[in-house]
Write an enzyme that holds these catalytic residues in place. Sequence first.
Site: not given
Length: 398
Positions: A77, A206, A298, A302, A393
């Site tokens: 991604h 998200y 979560p 990570k 990220y």
Amino acid sequence: MSTVTHRTQVAIIGAGPSGLLLGQLLARSGIDNVVLEQRSPDYVLGRIRAGVLEQTAVDLLAEAGVSRRMHAEGLPHDGVVLCFDGQLHRIDLHALTGKRVMVYGQTEVTRDLMDARGASGQTTVYEAADVAIHDWSLDGAPRVTWTAGGQSHELHADFIAGCDGFHGVCRASVPQDAITLNEKVYPFGWLGLLSDTPPVHEELIYVHHERGFALCSQRSRTRSRYYVQCSLQDKVEDWSDEAFWAELKRRLPASVAADLVTGPSLEKSIAPLRSFVAEPLRFGRLFLAGDAGHIVPPTGAKGLNLAASDVGYLWQGLVEHYRGASMAGLDAYSQRALARIWKAERFSWWMTSLMHRFPETGVTGPFGERMQQAELAYLFESKAAQTVLAENYVGLPM
Ligand code: FAS
Ligand code: PHB
């Protein structure tokens, strides 16, 4: 009853991703190791957890010789989407950092590691009961004892790797005056659902919503993983599949909700959210790695990735010891791992604080909500702010 005695170089407690990855890396470096797991292989594989791998984890899995299926079936991604005020905002991870993430479920990582371990000839003991660790001081003679099938066993080793997760025996065995526990518990949980339905979007979404956080993730082009923030008072049996899908749709923009393909849950569970770090991570000949040493909410994806980098540092230290009789890498393990852990803890706390609705008594309230809205508005206007999110990220360097 007599005790069966065994000998190895490194005793690894726990056959989750941390223990299996360490075992595989050590075996490929010619270092003998034994993995002791309290559960069955099926039980370990049945736990549905992480879904996103950083490049550092991908590289370590390649080093362990278990990356073929990941590259064949995993989904690279280049971006991730944040949804705020009903608007989708894509963060172009690759354009901002030159890196991407790999969407490949923890279950598949664990399966690949289990298969490799089976082929390696290294010893793995599943359903080991009453595992206990002994005499791990620097000048001690580490031992691990357990029972299986009514027979007691004792394993002598040079080192013990505590890869036994948050509820394991290793950290719990360290005297309280020798360890510092740092913890923050969040006032909500994540209700997760796994379904054989096509993902609603090509990248992860998200969602910040007044009803609470939601996450649209995936395992493949035909299998999806969704989460909605829920109360800590909720029980998974309180949530029918229909209730879950209806709540997820309420938190998605209408255009996305219209594309959502629903279906029966393959798995449904509630995970509590906490930030947790044990310090130090090394006690003589005992080392903590992965969830045994730390937990992140979560939100930042990570948890599994930190487990991998811990294992990478510990593997390097053990190889250095056995090849050059130097303890330098092992002496530096805790400090090196904790430096990366705390930065990931910060990012995971920041993403959680930004994206979730806190009960009135919590961080939010009217002023806290305005801070979240201002931070999100700034994030979507500022390339610098997006770069900070993207760098964390995709994973900071090891
Ligand atoms: P694990 O907990 O995976 O493995 C530890 C192993 O040790 C287990 O198999 C356990 O049975 C065994 N063990 C425990 N005590 C023992 C004993 N006394 N003797 C022998 N064996 C023992 N991370 C994300 O990035 N995204 C997510 O969405 C996400 N969701 C999660 C949901 C839940 C409910 C949990 C608990 C964690 C989640 N995580 C998530 C984090 C997760 O992926 C962990 O980071 C990852 O499992 C860490 O792997 P290990 O360190 O191997 O610990
Ligand atoms: C998942 O796919 O389970 C997942 C992905 C990203 C996260 C958390 C969980 O931040």
